[in-house]
Design an enzyme around this catalytic site. Structure first.
Site, mmCIF file in Angstrom:
data_model
loop_
_atom_site.group_PDB
_atom_site.id
_atom_site.type_symbol
_atom_site.label_atom_id
_atom_site.label_comp_id
_atom_site.label_asym_id
_atom_site.label_seq_id
_atom_site.Cartn_x
_atom_site.Cartn_y
_atom_site.Cartn_z
ATOM 1 N N SER A 1 -143.410 -28.076 -122.488
ATOM 2 C CA SER A 1 -144.135 -28.001 -121.207
ATOM 3 C C SER A 1 -144.302 -26.529 -120.875
ATOM 4 C CB SER A 1 -143.316 -28.674 -120.110
ATOM 5 O OG SER A 1 -143.784 -28.256 -118.842
ATOM 6 N N THR B 1 -146.756 -45.215 -125.844
ATOM 7 C CA THR B 1 -147.483 -46.368 -125.308
ATOM 8 C C THR B 1 -148.512 -45.962 -124.278
ATOM 9 O OG1 THR B 1 -145.644 -46.681 -123.774
ATOM 10 C CG2 THR B 1 -145.647 -48.020 -125.772
ATOM 11 N N SER B 2 -148.615 -44.647 -124.030
ATOM 12 C CA SER B 2 -149.539 -44.166 -123.001
ATOM 13 C C SER B 2 -149.760 -42.672 -123.217
ATOM 14 C CB SER B 2 -148.893 -44.440 -121.633
ATOM 15 O OG SER B 2 -149.493 -43.692 -120.618
ATOM 16 N N TYR C 1 -136.050 -29.719 -115.014
ATOM 17 C CA TYR C 1 -137.045 -30.097 -116.036
ATOM 18 C C TYR C 1 -137.389 -28.881 -116.900
ATOM 19 C CZ TYR C 1 -141.538 -31.729 -117.961
ATOM 20 O OH TYR C 1 -142.575 -32.083 -118.798
HETATM 21 N N1 LIG Z 1 -148.620 -35.198 -118.334
HETATM 22 C C1 LIG Z 1 -148.344 -33.941 -118.168
HETATM 23 O O1 LIG Z 1 -148.964 -33.250 -117.356
HETATM 24 C C2 LIG Z 1 -147.278 -33.288 -119.011
HETATM 25 C C3 LIG Z 1 -147.235 -31.891 -119.036
HETATM 26 C C4 LIG Z 1 -146.303 -31.260 -119.843
HETATM 27 C C5 LIG Z 1 -145.433 -32.003 -120.598
HETATM 28 N N2 LIG Z 1 -145.494 -33.368 -120.553
HETATM 29 C C6 LIG Z 1 -144.570 -34.104 -121.426
HETATM 30 O O2 LIG Z 1 -145.304 -35.017 -122.199
HETATM 31 C C7 LIG Z 1 -144.496 -36.154 -122.550
HETATM 32 C C8 LIG Z 1 -145.185 -37.468 -122.249
HETATM 33 O O3 LIG Z 1 -146.040 -37.303 -121.237
HETATM 34 P P1 LIG Z 1 -147.298 -38.215 -120.864
HETATM 35 O O4 LIG Z 1 -147.751 -37.659 -119.557
HETATM 36 O O5 LIG Z 1 -148.258 -38.318 -121.977
HETATM 37 O O6 LIG Z 1 -146.600 -39.621 -120.655
HETATM 38 P P2 LIG Z 1 -147.120 -40.984 -120.026
HETATM 39 O O7 LIG Z 1 -148.595 -41.164 -120.127
HETATM 40 O O8 LIG Z 1 -146.505 -41.089 -118.687
HETATM 41 O O9 LIG Z 1 -146.505 -42.053 -121.035
HETATM 42 C C9 LIG Z 1 -145.267 -42.021 -121.485
HETATM 43 C C10 LIG Z 1 -145.003 -43.353 -122.170
HETATM 44 O O10 LIG Z 1 -143.741 -43.209 -122.773
HETATM 45 C C11 LIG Z 1 -142.936 -44.306 -122.515
HETATM 46 N N3 LIG Z 1 -141.569 -43.782 -122.246
HETATM 47 C C12 LIG Z 1 -141.146 -43.164 -121.133
HETATM 48 N N4 LIG Z 1 -139.845 -42.880 -121.237
HETATM 49 C C13 LIG Z 1 -139.448 -43.330 -122.448
HETATM 50 C C14 LIG Z 1 -138.223 -43.359 -123.135
HETATM 51 N N5 LIG Z 1 -137.100 -42.886 -122.560
HETATM 52 N N6 LIG Z 1 -138.171 -43.867 -124.384
HETATM 53 C C15 LIG Z 1 -139.267 -44.379 -124.956
HETATM 54 N N7 LIG Z 1 -140.459 -44.409 -124.344
HETATM 55 C C16 LIG Z 1 -140.549 -43.899 -123.104
HETATM 56 C C17 LIG Z 1 -143.500 -45.010 -121.282
HETATM 57 O O11 LIG Z 1 -143.458 -46.393 -121.483
HETATM 58 P P3 LIG Z 1 -142.125 -47.213 -121.030
HETATM 59 O O12 LIG Z 1 -141.941 -46.896 -119.569
HETATM 60 O O13 LIG Z 1 -142.476 -48.626 -121.310
HETATM 61 O O14 LIG Z 1 -141.011 -46.703 -121.881
HETATM 62 C C18 LIG Z 1 -144.934 -44.507 -121.185
HETATM 63 O O15 LIG Z 1 -145.878 -45.519 -121.477
HETATM 64 C C19 LIG Z 1 -143.167 -35.919 -121.829
HETATM 65 O O16 LIG Z 1 -142.267 -35.297 -122.715
HETATM 66 C C20 LIG Z 1 -143.556 -34.957 -120.717
HETATM 67 O O17 LIG Z 1 -142.452 -34.200 -120.274
HETATM 68 C C21 LIG Z 1 -146.380 -34.027 -119.764
#
Ligand SMILES: NC(=O)c1ccc[n+]([C@@H]2O[C@H](COP(=O)([O-])OP(=O)(O)OC[C@H]3O[C@@H](n4cnc5c(N)ncnc54)[C@H](OP(=O)(O)O)[C@@H]3O)[C@@H](O)[C@H]2O)c1
Length: 243
Positions: free
Chosen positions: A137, A15-16, A150
């Site tokens: 990650s 969703t994001s 993490y």
């Molecule tokens: N951003 C970074 O820098 C980064 C770096 C390395 C790895 N990652 C990994 O990338 C992934 C997502 O990151 P992002 O930064 O793109 O996320 P994000 O923009 O924060 O969005 C995550 C979306 O997922 C939904 N969500 C969160 N927890 C959930 C759950 N338990 N079940 C279903 N939906 C869920 C949230 O909506 P709701 O709250 O409505 O559920 C949110 O809208 C994660 O695995 C994270 O560890 C991120």
């Protein structure tokens, strides 16, 4: 010919951020996507933004009942999964000495247990020759202070890929990990602008990754362009973990 013509993809937590960008690109490339998220309003908004060839299924990727409901919807509507991007994950900081049971359980519950069952419950519907991608990650190979739980959870996911590609080799299902560096998504909002500026200094180009720069790599791993790529951890980090 579009790269995912006729394919059905499931993308959790889409969703994001990077998973939403991936869902948009997959649809543009001919796929039908099922996306998940916990907040119904946010999910509806994502479905609206993607526009067509998408079904939103509300649910928590750490909740096994919700995962059953997700795959029951997929079975009813499309009866197969060709591509899975298990992207749901969470991270919080806690230094060793300050780690609580709750901190450990919350992170492993979603990142490790949730990812495992997201994959396992997809198997009855999964097409032979399909592609699984898990969101990792760079913390799998880095020692970021206070990010030990993490990092360990994402290292477990990386390990799963090695075993699962062997478990699934007779079905020719490929399993890869896409490991982002710092990507500018709402997950970083709580850290504030100063921390964001600091993160940029760790990246050779001085700018964070954009969700769209993850989506194009997810497309590569999802499509036959990566047909001989299996079991890798593909770092998409502007080089920050490689130096
Ligand atoms: N951003 C970074 O820098 C980064 C770096 C390395 C790895 N990652 C990994 O990338 C992934 C997502 O990151 P992002 O930064 O793109 O996320 P994000 O923009 O924060 O969005 C995550 C979306 O997922 C939904 N969500 C969160 N927890 C959930 C759950 N338990 N079940 C279903 N939906 C869920 C949230 O909506 P709701 O709250 O409505 O559920 C949110 O809208 C994660 O695995 C994270 O560890 C991120």
């Amino acid at each position: 010919m579009r790269k995912l013509e006729g394919k059905v993809a499931v993308i959790t937590a889409a969703t994001s951020g990077m998973a939403l960008a991936t869902a948009k690109l997959f649809v543009k490339e001919g796929a039908y996507v099922f996306i998940t998220g916990r907040r119904p309003g946010k999910l509806d908004e994502a479905v609206r933004v993607i526009g067509n060839n998408v079904t939103g299924v509300q649910g928590d990727a750490a909740n096994l009942g919700d995962l059953d409901r997700l795959y029951e919807t997929v079975r009813r509507e499309k009866a197969k999964v060709d591509v899975l991007f298990a992207s749901a994950g969470r991270g919080e900081f806690a230094k060793i000495g300050e780690v609580t049971e709750k901190h450990f359980d919350d992170i492993f519950d979603l990142n490790v247990r949730g990812t495992l069952f997201t994959v396992q419950k997809a198997l009855p519907l999964f097409s032979n020759g399909g592609s699984m991608i898990m969101n990792g990650s760079i913390s799998t190979i880095k020692g970021f202070p206070s990010f030990g739980v993490y990092g360990a959870s994402k290292a477990a996911v990386r390990s799963f890929a090695r075993t699962w590609l062997m478990d699934l080799k007779d079905r020719k299902i490929r399993v890869n990990v896409l490991s982002p560096g710092t990507i500018d998504t709402p997950v970083l909002d709580p850290v504030g602008p100063e921390a964001k500026e600091y993160f940029k200094t760790l990246i050779p180009r001085g700018e964070m990754g954009r969700p769209e720069e993850i989506a194009t790599v997810a497309l590569f791993l999802a499509s036959s362009d990566s047909s001989f790529v299996n079991g890798v951890e593909l770092f998409v980090d502007g080089g920050s973990a490689q130096i």
